[in-house]
Design a protein around this motif. Structure first.
Motif, PDB file in Angstrom:
ATOM      1  N   SER A 110       0.842  -1.199   0.000  1.00  0.00           N
ATOM      2  CA  SER A 110       0.000   0.000   0.000  1.00  0.00           C
ATOM      3  C   SER A 110       0.877   1.249   0.000  1.00  0.00           C
TER       4      SER A 110
ATOM      5  N   ASP B  95      -5.529   4.090   0.763  1.00  0.00           N
ATOM      6  CA  ASP B  95      -5.961   3.269  -0.379  1.00  0.00           C
ATOM      7  C   ASP B  95      -6.075   4.145  -1.635  1.00  0.00           C
ATOM      8  N   ASP B  96      -6.634   3.606  -2.741  1.00  0.00           N
ATOM      9  CA  ASP B  96      -6.630   4.354  -4.021  1.00  0.00           C
ATOM     10  C   ASP B  96      -7.545   5.577  -4.002  1.00  0.00           C
ATOM     11  N   THR B  97      -8.446   5.650  -3.018  1.00  0.00           N
ATOM     12  CA  THR B  97      -9.333   6.812  -3.014  1.00  0.00           C
ATOM     13  C   THR B  97      -8.674   8.025  -2.347  1.00  0.00           C
TER      14      THR B  97
ATOM     15  N   ASP C 136      -6.404  11.228  -1.926  1.00  0.00           N
ATOM     16  CA  ASP C 136      -5.891  12.296  -2.780  1.00  0.00           C
ATOM     17  C   ASP C 136      -5.068  13.219  -1.887  1.00  0.00           C
TER      18      ASP C 136
END
Lengths: 246, 299
Positions: free
Chosen positions: B224, B262-264, B266
């Motif tokens: 991660s 995680d990928d969300t 920003d």
């Protein structure tokens, strides 16, 4: 209230012709997490005993929580908290009995005790363990409970003697969160440890070698000063210069 | 052939499951570390492998011998340094060494070349009682006694616990020297920073092995994105960061906090949301063994 909670000047302790602590001077500010490091035999324990009012200095001067280390040892004991690396609660008493006992020793009233015990149990998520024997709790819980009890009388400063040995990395971090929270609330934290990764959590760190404070600064500045990647390297560079055997 | 083979080994004490089906193998000449906190089962595992306890289930071999059937043969081939100081405090340094040599029916001279690099450091104190030695010196004497019969496999249970940073580093240097002599070493430690001194490590917690690999391999398992964040307002930052979008975990990590996302996640948005921390500093971080351990614990 003053912003300096611990202040010592030229503090010295001699046993016969052996100088265990040799003219140390420093200030610890309110809400600071102050790391007190040194190899075995460097004089940490002797210095800490003087700061806790358990031993009188041979010479020098100092105050802890506004009281004189030379003359007011008993007052100092009342305004500090202490947690030792060796688990110091009573295993055969329940969580609540331990709280009640230490609150009584620190002179809290019954009402204050009830109220702080409730806050403490809530904060630690321990409410359901109120009547559990302390001996049956996992080590990490015991450590958190020890810390909470060491601060139950809202001391100005709490002394932690190698607080987080032997627990898993997550429990250890939960413990540091409790320390951060206490410091955020204005409690000053004085930690001795010889594990250098714990030193990285401190606001400032002092390193004792042969009874003297050889370095004192933030971990970042110490690493910069000694061109080191970690506090472990800083420590080893300094401690290797020690003349005194363990 | 493996020096140690452990297959689905289990041991409980009453209702406490100390070891819950553990399997691993240690190659000959390997320096293998068991890394984990108190209660992980490390000491139980040592006591099973040194034939001091019987397993409830599973099997294990040391030097090709079965720990249950061949227990007597195993005992002369292994060296064991328990976590607690277990020499005779009332015997002198040299008496302790002589005693352990006699127990195994060997002369001190026969193995002296093996223990010399360690023993010579305490030899100036050879007439001092073992109970009067400093922590670092006790540890060197215990290691010498565990080696005096030239064991092929050495078991060291938390040899560096309670020892200061300088002595700990010296101790690991001594183990590196023994490894060069071909001795297989199984060593346990609660200190994650010591993992890098091992060839391979097993991360253990509550009777289970969470993962086995080389130290770099273990760290490579952390995939991660990871950031280090810091501000003067340490505690407030911890609480605020946890409330942000895409933050999986945020925990103290020395001078900074580590932020697992995680990928969300920003980064720009994160910095904007925490704009009241004027001194906020955020940068990508390299995961360490502790990050991996925390991640594996969560599973």
């Amino acid at each position: 209230m003053s912003d300096v909670v611990i202040s010592v000047r030229e503090l010295t302790k001699r046993f016969g012709d052996f100088t265990a602590v040799d003219r140390i001077s420093f200030d610890v500010r309110r809400g600071e997490i102050f790391g007190f490091l040194g190899a075995n035999g460097a004089g940490k324990t002797t210095a800490m005993r003087m700061l806790c009012g358990l031993s009188f200095p041979t010479s020098g001067s100092g105050t802890v929580a506004g009281y004189d280390v030379m003359r007011e040892g008993e007052e100092i004991k009342r305004y500090i908290g202490y947690m030792s690396q060796r688990f110091s609660l009573y295993n055969d008493l329940t969580v609540w009995e331990n709280i009640n006992l230490f609150a009584g020793i620190y002179g809290l009233s019954k009402r204050e005790t009830e109220q702080r015990a409730a806050e403490l149990l809530e904060r630690l998520n321990f409410s359901s363990e109120r009547n559990a024997l302390v001996g049956s709790l996992p080590l990490g819980w015991k450590q958190k409970l020890s810390f909470a009890i060491a601060t139950i009388h809202r001391p100005e400063v709490v002394f932690l003697d190698e607080p987080t040995g032997g627990v898993d990395p997550m429990t250890r971090r939960q413990f540091w969160e409790l320390i951060y929270e206490a410091a955020d609330g204005g409690t000053t934290i004085f930690v001795t440890t010889h594990y250098m990764d714990e030193a990285e959590y401190c606001t400032r760190v002092s390193i004792m070698v042969d009874g003297r404070v050889q370095a004192l600064d933030t971990p970042a500045r110490l690493k910069q000063q000694f061109a080191a990647e970690t506090m472990d390297e800083v420590f080893r560079t300094l401690a290797r210069g020690a003349k005194r055997a363990e | 052939m493996y020096a140690i083979e452990v297959n689905n080994l289990a041991k409980s004490y009453g209702r406490v499951q100390a070891l819950d089906g553990v399997s691993f193998a240690v190659r000959r000449g390997e320096l293998f570390g068991l890394i984990g906190p108190d209660g992980a089962g490390k000491t139980t595992l040592f006591r099973l492998l040194t034939t001091l306890l019987l397993p409830d289930g599973g099997e294990a071999k040391v030097d090709g011998l079965d720990v249950v059937k061949d227990y007597l043969a195993i005992r002369s081939r292994v060296g064991y340094m328990p976590g607690r100081f277990s020499l005779y405090p009332d015997l002198s340094v040299e008496e302790n060494l002589g005693f352990f040599a006699a127990l195994f029916g060997v002369g001190v001279e026969e193995s002296y070349d093996l223990v010399e690099p360690i023993y010579k450091q305490i030899a100036p104190f050879r007439t001092r009682r073992a109970g009067k030695l400093s922590g670092g010196m006790k540890q060197k004497l215990a290691l010498s006694c565990a080696l005096i019969h030239r064991p092929s496999v050495l078991f060291l249970d938390e040899p560096t616990t309670g020892v200061d940073a300088v002595s700990r580093c010296e101790f690991w240097d001594m183990l590196a020297g023994l490894k060069q002599r071909g001795i297989t070493i199984l060593v346990s430690t609660p200190y994650m920073d010591e993992a890098s001194r091992c060839d391979r490590i097993a991360l253990c917690n509550e009777g289970h092995i969470l993962g086995i690999d080389t130290p770099t391999g273990i760290v490579g398992q952390f995939r991660s994105p990871l950031y280090a964040i810091r501000s003067r307002r340490t505690f407030a930052l911890l609480e605020a960061a946890r409330r942000q979008q895409g933050v999986v975990q945020c925990y103290p990590f020395g001078e900074s906090h580590h932020l697992v996302v995680d990928d969300t996640f920003d980064k720009e948005q994160f910095v904007r949301a925490l704009s009241d921390f004027e001194d906020l500093h955020i940068e990508p971080a390299t995961p360490t063994i502790e990050d991996v351990f925390i991640k594996l614990m969560k599973r």
